[in-house]
Motif scaffolding. Sequence first.
Motif, PDB file in Angstrom:
ATOM      1  N   SER A   1       0.809  -1.217   0.000  1.00 22.10           N
ATOM      2  CA  SER A   1       0.000   0.000   0.000  1.00 22.10           C
ATOM      3  C   SER A   1       0.844   1.269   0.000  1.00 22.10           C
ATOM      4  O   SER A   1       0.382   2.321  -0.431  1.00 22.10           O
ATOM      5  CB  SER A   1      -0.915   0.014   1.222  1.00 22.10           C
TER       6      SER A   1
ATOM      7  N   GLY B   1       1.724   2.568   2.766  1.00 22.76           N
ATOM      8  CA  GLY B   1       1.353   3.247   3.998  1.00 22.76           C
ATOM      9  C   GLY B   1       1.247   2.271   5.146  1.00 22.76           C
ATOM     10  O   GLY B   1       1.792   1.163   5.101  1.00 22.76           O
TER      11      GLY B   1
ATOM     12  N   CYS C   1      -4.395  -0.943   7.445  1.00 21.06           N
ATOM     13  CA  CYS C   1      -5.739  -0.377   7.349  1.00 21.06           C
ATOM     14  C   CYS C   1      -6.697  -1.162   8.246  1.00 21.06           C
ATOM     15  O   CYS C   1      -6.851  -2.374   8.076  1.00 21.06           O
ATOM     16  CB  CYS C   1      -6.235  -0.412   5.901  1.00 21.06           C
TER      17      CYS C   1
ATOM     18  N   TYR D   1     -11.457   4.760  -1.637  1.00 19.36           N
ATOM     19  CA  TYR D   1     -10.853   5.526  -0.560  1.00 19.36           C
ATOM     20  C   TYR D   1     -10.700   4.613   0.659  1.00 19.36           C
ATOM     21  O   TYR D   1     -11.647   3.916   1.033  1.00 19.36           O
ATOM     22  CB  TYR D   1     -11.737   6.699  -0.150  1.00 19.36           C
TER      23      TYR D   1
ATOM     24  N   ASP E   1      -5.622   4.751   6.444  1.00 18.42           N
ATOM     25  CA  ASP E   1      -4.775   3.824   7.191  1.00 18.42           C
ATOM     26  C   ASP E   1      -4.591   4.300   8.631  1.00 18.42           C
ATOM     27  O   ASP E   1      -5.110   5.334   9.044  1.00 18.42           O
ATOM     28  CB  ASP E   1      -3.443   3.578   6.475  1.00 18.42           C
TER      29      ASP E   1
ATOM     30  N   THR F   1      -3.640   8.559   6.936  1.00  5.81           N
ATOM     31  CA  THR F   1      -3.511   8.874   5.503  1.00  5.81           C
ATOM     32  C   THR F   1      -4.595   8.136   4.735  1.00  5.81           C
ATOM     33  O   THR F   1      -4.734   6.915   4.862  1.00  5.81           O
ATOM     34  CB  THR F   1      -2.133   8.460   4.974  1.00  5.81           C
ATOM     35  N   THR F   2      -5.356   8.879   3.942  1.00  2.50           N
ATOM     36  CA  THR F   2      -6.376   8.270   3.103  1.00  2.50           C
ATOM     37  C   THR F   2      -5.799   8.032   1.718  1.00  2.50           C
ATOM     38  O   THR F   2      -5.390   8.977   1.028  1.00  2.50           O
ATOM     39  CB  THR F   2      -7.628   9.153   3.011  1.00  2.50           C
ATOM     40  N   HIS F   3      -5.752   6.764   1.324  1.00  5.65           N
ATOM     41  CA  HIS F   3      -5.239   6.371   0.009  1.00  5.65           C
ATOM     42  C   HIS F   3      -6.409   6.322  -0.971  1.00  5.65           C
ATOM     43  O   HIS F   3      -7.482   5.798  -0.642  1.00  5.65           O
ATOM     44  CB  HIS F   3      -4.571   5.002   0.094  1.00  5.65           C
TER      45      HIS F   3
ATOM     46  N   LYS G   1      -2.787   4.245  -8.017  1.00  6.84           N
ATOM     47  CA  LYS G   1      -3.074   5.208  -6.954  1.00  6.84           C
ATOM     48  C   LYS G   1      -3.115   6.618  -7.532  1.00  6.84           C
ATOM     49  O   LYS G   1      -2.277   7.005  -8.339  1.00  6.84           O
ATOM     50  CB  LYS G   1      -2.039   5.105  -5.854  1.00  6.84           C
TER      51      LYS G   1
ATOM     52  N   GLU H   1      -2.666  10.473  -2.086  1.00 12.42           N
ATOM     53  CA  GLU H   1      -2.410  10.110  -0.696  1.00 12.42           C
ATOM     54  C   GLU H   1      -2.627  11.359   0.140  1.00 12.42           C
ATOM     55  O   GLU H   1      -1.978  12.386  -0.094  1.00 12.42           O
ATOM     56  CB  GLU H   1      -0.985   9.585  -0.500  1.00 12.42           C
TER      57      GLU H   1
END
Length: 425
Positions: free
Chosen positions: A353, A355, A358, A370, A373, A377-379, A390, A393
């Motif tokens: 990911s 990050g 999650c 969306y 984590d 941070t929203t991926h 992606k 971020e």
Amino acid sequence: MVKRFDVLCCVFSMCLILSTGQLLAEDWPAFRGPLGNGISQETEVPLTWSAQENILWKAPLPAPGNSSPIVSNGKVFITCAENEGRKRSLYCFDRASGKQLWVRTVNYDKVMPTHKTSNYCGSTPAADGQRVVVWHSSAGLYCYDFEGKELWNRNLGEFKHIWGYGASPVLHAGKIILHCGPGKRVFMTALDLESGKTLWETDEPVAGDGQYNDQKKYMGSWSTPVIANVNGQTLIICSMSLRVNAYDPASGKIIWSCEGLHGKKGDLAYTSPVLANGICVAMGGFNGPAIGFRMQGSGNITESQRLWQKEPNPQRISTGIFTNDHLFMANAGPNLFQCLNPATGEIVWQERSGGAACWGSMVLAADRLYVTDQNGTTHVFKPSPAGLEKVAENPLKEQSNSTPAFSDGQVFIRTFQHLYCIGGK
């Protein structure tokens, strides 16, 4: 053969029409949204933000929590707990300004066990535009109006587990559907939304004390049920510790069940079932098995309808999204994004990911996925079977274990410190 399913929810569907005829954009009135499947009908939502960019407001919260915000009829609700769970509260904020409108606290003198990562008040509330329901586990089920007046409360028993609790109530056809557990007694129940009266309870068999199975390994389910219409029949579908059950909403009778969640490390389920064109996919926790089966027949359908079972798997706490004929997952160790074929369980692709793990569940909005984590941070990535693509971020730099809420072009995110409202300029 199952031709189609529609995840239903009576809290609101695509929109709310007021008596004045005014049309409001979609609310997000329960865990994983108005349809209970993590899919938003919003077409214009923010793509990028940070702790400084596109923040419309943020409100301080008194303590960390794993529950998620909901949005209903101009208000935002979130649960918080303090003093080792002795204070369990429901907070109400004005969605336009972020002003705290009221808080209602239930005092519970007994300190219940939980895991250090599973804070009290892990259950997300549910609302119908006039009433909001919150489950405080052993501290009870409470219903308030939107001004904060208590309408009724119920003591449903003590739910004791070394890892705490986390299933959320679902509203359907004037009923509250609630998966009560984990603990020594586990059951699915329906209560009348207006009065709180129990309409039915269906017990789920539990080994030992509900914390360890007969092999002295962990057991329990924290799965929030989903409401589905399968070939014209409305069902409540939930992952229990050993199997997936489908209940009749009117009577609580188990229509069918599919086994396969017993794992080498224990009997555990954290995620909600995901429904995929007549196939149900359920994920075991703690690296346990995942299963896929056709939602057909009656009784124990394991032998006749189960399509696949795979173990071991990544740690799965976040519930995935079915879209574009594939299931997309965000995992909690190793930190992988995955694309799966729900008919076979085959991994189409998986990538790191980039990050943290999650815990919050994934949301599909404006044809983008969306997921937030644990670092806040929203991926954001595209739901493509071709590979991870992606597109953003978005760091808030505060811890989070929660699922975002999407409503009227805005995103609401709960971190351990704040409730955020995010929107475009």
